[in-house]
Motif scaffolding. Sequence first.
Motif, PDB file in Angstrom:
ATOM      1  N   ARG A 254       0.838  -1.186   0.000  1.00 27.00           N
ATOM      2  CA  ARG A 254       0.000   0.000   0.000  1.00 27.00           C
ATOM      3  C   ARG A 254       0.876   1.239   0.000  1.00 27.00           C
ATOM      4  O   ARG A 254       2.027   1.200   0.422  1.00 27.00           O
ATOM      5  CB  ARG A 254      -0.924   0.017   1.225  1.00 27.00           C
ATOM      6  N   SER A 255       0.298   2.353  -0.445  1.00 25.20           N
ATOM      7  CA  SER A 255       1.026   3.613  -0.511  1.00 25.20           C
ATOM      8  C   SER A 255       0.977   4.327   0.840  1.00 25.20           C
ATOM      9  O   SER A 255      -0.100   4.567   1.389  1.00 25.20           O
ATOM     10  CB  SER A 255       0.406   4.511  -1.585  1.00 25.20           C
ATOM     11  N   ARG A 256       2.146   4.649   1.372  1.00 20.38           N
ATOM     12  CA  ARG A 256       2.254   5.365   2.638  1.00 20.38           C
ATOM     13  C   ARG A 256       3.045   6.651   2.415  1.00 20.38           C
ATOM     14  O   ARG A 256       4.147   6.624   1.862  1.00 20.38           O
ATOM     15  CB  ARG A 256       2.960   4.507   3.692  1.00 20.38           C
ATOM     16  N   LYS A 257       2.474   7.766   2.837  1.00 15.89           N
ATOM     17  CA  LYS A 257       3.120   9.063   2.630  1.00 15.89           C
ATOM     18  C   LYS A 257       4.227   9.296   3.653  1.00 15.89           C
ATOM     19  O   LYS A 257       4.055   9.006   4.832  1.00 15.89           O
ATOM     20  CB  LYS A 257       2.081  10.188   2.717  1.00 15.89           C
ATOM     21  N   ARG A 258       5.357   9.827   3.168  1.00 12.54           N
ATOM     22  CA  ARG A 258       6.474  10.181   4.034  1.00 12.54           C
ATOM     23  C   ARG A 258       6.940  11.590   3.673  1.00 12.54           C
ATOM     24  O   ARG A 258       7.232  11.869   2.504  1.00 12.54           O
ATOM     25  CB  ARG A 258       7.638   9.196   3.877  1.00 12.54           C
ATOM     26  N   SER A 259       7.006  12.451   4.680  1.00 14.68           N
ATOM     27  CA  SER A 259       7.428  13.837   4.466  1.00 14.68           C
ATOM     28  C   SER A 259       8.901  14.004   4.822  1.00 14.68           C
ATOM     29  O   SER A 259       9.389  13.403   5.789  1.00 14.68           O
ATOM     30  CB  SER A 259       6.587  14.787   5.319  1.00 14.68           C
ATOM     31  N   VAL A 260       9.595  14.797   4.024  1.00 14.71           N
ATOM     32  CA  VAL A 260      11.004  15.120   4.262  1.00 14.71           C
ATOM     33  C   VAL A 260      11.093  16.627   4.475  1.00 14.71           C
ATOM     34  O   VAL A 260      10.575  17.410   3.658  1.00 14.71           O
ATOM     35  CB  VAL A 260      11.890  14.691   3.078  1.00 14.71           C
ATOM     36  N   PHE A 261      11.752  17.035   5.550  1.00 12.42           N
ATOM     37  CA  PHE A 261      11.816  18.443   5.927  1.00 12.42           C
ATOM     38  C   PHE A 261      13.258  18.939   5.804  1.00 12.42           C
ATOM     39  O   PHE A 261      14.184  18.313   6.330  1.00 12.42           O
ATOM     40  CB  PHE A 261      11.320  18.632   7.358  1.00 12.42           C
ATOM     41  N   TYR A 262      13.412  20.053   5.103  1.00 14.70           N
ATOM     42  CA  TYR A 262      14.721  20.683   5.003  1.00 14.70           C
ATOM     43  C   TYR A 262      14.798  21.809   6.021  1.00 14.70           C
ATOM     44  O   TYR A 262      13.921  22.682   6.071  1.00 14.70           O
ATOM     45  CB  TYR A 262      14.967  21.232   3.599  1.00 14.70           C
ATOM     46  N   VAL A 263      15.848  21.805   6.843  1.00 17.36           N
ATOM     47  CA  VAL A 263      15.990  22.818   7.891  1.00 17.36           C
ATOM     48  C   VAL A 263      17.393  23.412   7.843  1.00 17.36           C
ATOM     49  O   VAL A 263      18.333  22.802   7.337  1.00 17.36           O
ATOM     50  CB  VAL A 263      15.733  22.228   9.299  1.00 17.36           C
ATOM     51  N   THR A 264      17.508  24.609   8.384  1.00 15.69           N
ATOM     52  CA  THR A 264      18.810  25.219   8.617  1.00 15.69           C
ATOM     53  C   THR A 264      18.995  25.395  10.111  1.00 15.69           C
ATOM     54  O   THR A 264      18.024  25.509  10.868  1.00 15.69           O
ATOM     55  CB  THR A 264      18.928  26.579   7.917  1.00 15.69           C
ATOM     56  N   CYS A 265      20.260  25.388  10.518  1.00 10.02           N
ATOM     57  CA  CYS A 265      20.594  25.475  11.934  1.00 10.02           C
ATOM     58  C   CYS A 265      21.773  26.430  12.077  1.00 10.02           C
ATOM     59  O   CYS A 265      22.769  26.289  11.353  1.00 10.02           O
ATOM     60  CB  CYS A 265      20.944  24.089  12.480  1.00 10.02           C
TER      61      CYS A 265
ATOM     62  N   ASP B 112       0.702  16.365   0.078  1.00 11.33           N
ATOM     63  CA  ASP B 112       0.667  17.428   1.083  1.00 11.33           C
ATOM     64  C   ASP B 112       1.667  17.120   2.202  1.00 11.33           C
ATOM     65  O   ASP B 112       1.664  16.015   2.764  1.00 11.33           O
ATOM     66  CB  ASP B 112      -0.737  17.560   1.678  1.00 11.33           C
ATOM     67  N   VAL B 113       2.521  18.072   2.532  1.00  8.20           N
ATOM     68  CA  VAL B 113       3.534  17.880   3.564  1.00  8.20           C
ATOM     69  C   VAL B 113       2.880  17.847   4.942  1.00  8.20           C
ATOM     70  O   VAL B 113       1.986  18.646   5.242  1.00  8.20           O
ATOM     71  CB  VAL B 113       4.592  18.993   3.492  1.00  8.20           C
ATOM     72  N   GLN B 114       3.339  16.940   5.781  1.00  3.45           N
ATOM     73  CA  GLN B 114       2.751  16.732   7.115  1.00  3.45           C
ATOM     74  C   GLN B 114       3.430  17.645   8.139  1.00  3.45           C
ATOM     75  O   GLN B 114       4.198  17.208   8.995  1.00  3.45           O
ATOM     76  CB  GLN B 114       2.889  15.262   7.511  1.00  3.45           C
TER      77      GLN B 114
ATOM     78  N   ALA C 147       6.824  15.823   0.171  1.00  2.00           N
ATOM     79  CA  ALA C 147       6.287  14.515   0.545  1.00  2.00           C
ATOM     80  C   ALA C 147       6.354  13.576  -0.646  1.00  2.00           C
ATOM     81  O   ALA C 147       6.164  13.980  -1.798  1.00  2.00           O
ATOM     82  CB  ALA C 147       4.841  14.640   1.026  1.00  2.00           C
ATOM     83  N   GLY C 148       6.655  12.332  -0.359  1.00  2.00           N
ATOM     84  CA  GLY C 148       6.645  11.268  -1.356  1.00  2.00           C
ATOM     85  C   GLY C 148       5.945  10.060  -0.783  1.00  2.00           C
ATOM     86  O   GLY C 148       5.300  10.138   0.264  1.00  2.00           O
ATOM     87  N   HIS C 149       6.067   8.918  -1.462  1.00  3.72           N
ATOM     88  CA  HIS C 149       5.347   7.732  -1.015  1.00  3.72           C
ATOM     89  C   HIS C 149       6.250   6.501  -0.984  1.00  3.72           C
ATOM     90  O   HIS C 149       7.081   6.311  -1.867  1.00  3.72           O
ATOM     91  CB  HIS C 149       4.141   7.451  -1.928  1.00  3.72           C
ATOM     92  N   TYR C 150       6.072   5.720   0.063  1.00  6.58           N
ATOM     93  CA  TYR C 150       6.670   4.392   0.139  1.00  6.58           C
ATOM     94  C   TYR C 150       5.676   3.388  -0.435  1.00  6.58           C
ATOM     95  O   TYR C 150       4.469   3.491  -0.173  1.00  6.58           O
ATOM     96  CB  TYR C 150       6.928   3.980   1.592  1.00  6.58           C
ATOM     97  N   ASP C 151       6.187   2.413  -1.197  1.00  6.76           N
ATOM     98  CA  ASP C 151       5.344   1.254  -1.533  1.00  6.76           C
ATOM     99  C   ASP C 151       5.561   0.255  -0.386  1.00  6.76           C
ATOM    100  O   ASP C 151       6.441  -0.573  -0.419  1.00  6.76           O
ATOM    101  CB  ASP C 151       5.674   0.676  -2.904  1.00  6.76           C
TER     102      ASP C 151
END
Length: 393
Positions: free
Chosen positions: A230-241, A284-286, A315-319
Amino acid sequence: MAQPHFDVVIAGGAAIGSATAYFLTAEAGFSGSVAVIEADASYQHSATALSAASIRHQFSTPENIAMSLFGTQFLRQFSQRMTVDGDCPDPAFHEGGYLFLASGAGLDILRDNHRLQSSLGADIALLTPAQLQTRYPWLNTADLAGGALGLSGEGWLDAYGMMQGMRRKAIAQGATYINQRVAGLDHANGHVNGVRLADGQRISCGAVVNAAGTGAPALAQAAGIDLPVRSRKRSVFYVTCPQPLPDCPMVIDPSGAYFRPEGQGFIMGISPPADQDPDATDFDVQYDLFDDILWPTLAARVPAFEALRCGRSWAGHYDMNLFDQNLILGLHPAIDNLYFANGLSGHGMQQAPAIGRALSELITAGKFQTLDLSRLGWTRILQHQPIIEHNVV
């Protein structure tokens, strides 16, 4: 007009499909024709392009370790192997390492995994909390019992560039890419005779490879097969520090949260809680996940992250293989020419070269020749015998 025919039709042209096309067309004993059917010619929505683009050897399953070890070897030779007309593509492979952190409850598993990984040739070091603190003074180690650091072979890369390099080389070796979607399969008596495309075209075939990612269950169902993906959404966040983190590897917190360097900042992510992880097709980003879980978790691990700033995210998707979160590879007993490579559960890009090679061997020789990946076949699914992978990120 004559109906087109290809000896092998690959449904899905991202990392898995393009790796399979590359290895098939590179195989000296294979002189057949190969078509790759891919609906998203830009690959802007592919799991490969939207992934965290990293490779690791720190798994708990021998097959996963072996496939990723091959992936590292492949990346080190990538520019030479993928050269077309004098153009040598660069996958920008940076061997920055993975650092898996363990609490007291996870230390025995970390040690067991380390023994297996080392026995298979992975270059992993076990570190005590004191060693972690010395090596990474920016890391909060107060609640840690140890860590495992990849000293070589693990890291991150340009996943889109890797995929495009394999695609271009496969085309140079004779593969045909068709910008369409596979809409159905014509099959009878346990054999697929043809592939139907969304534009109404039909292609007859000798074999079909299901490398359709999150579209794989629908394609399997077209042959009467229930694929537990099944398709599961995964969000990736880019941050600066504002504070640098010297020598920062890809860090996996005991919570499952991860972060690694990316340009002038970092990317990070975490899987949603199981009860908040439905089937998803949107992009949509979580952001609630970031605010409520990810940021507090990683700020506790790296105090400097208290001052981070979140920028471009996606956001992308895992199979996702809901059965055991491991690859399903090879033929289903109900159909004698439909090959599966599905349910990578987030490991697809890094294991694509090994999977492409394995599929090429199955199609041309009828068996695995280099790595024995038979445990990852349909038998375990049909007999309800899951392979448990402890290091799922």
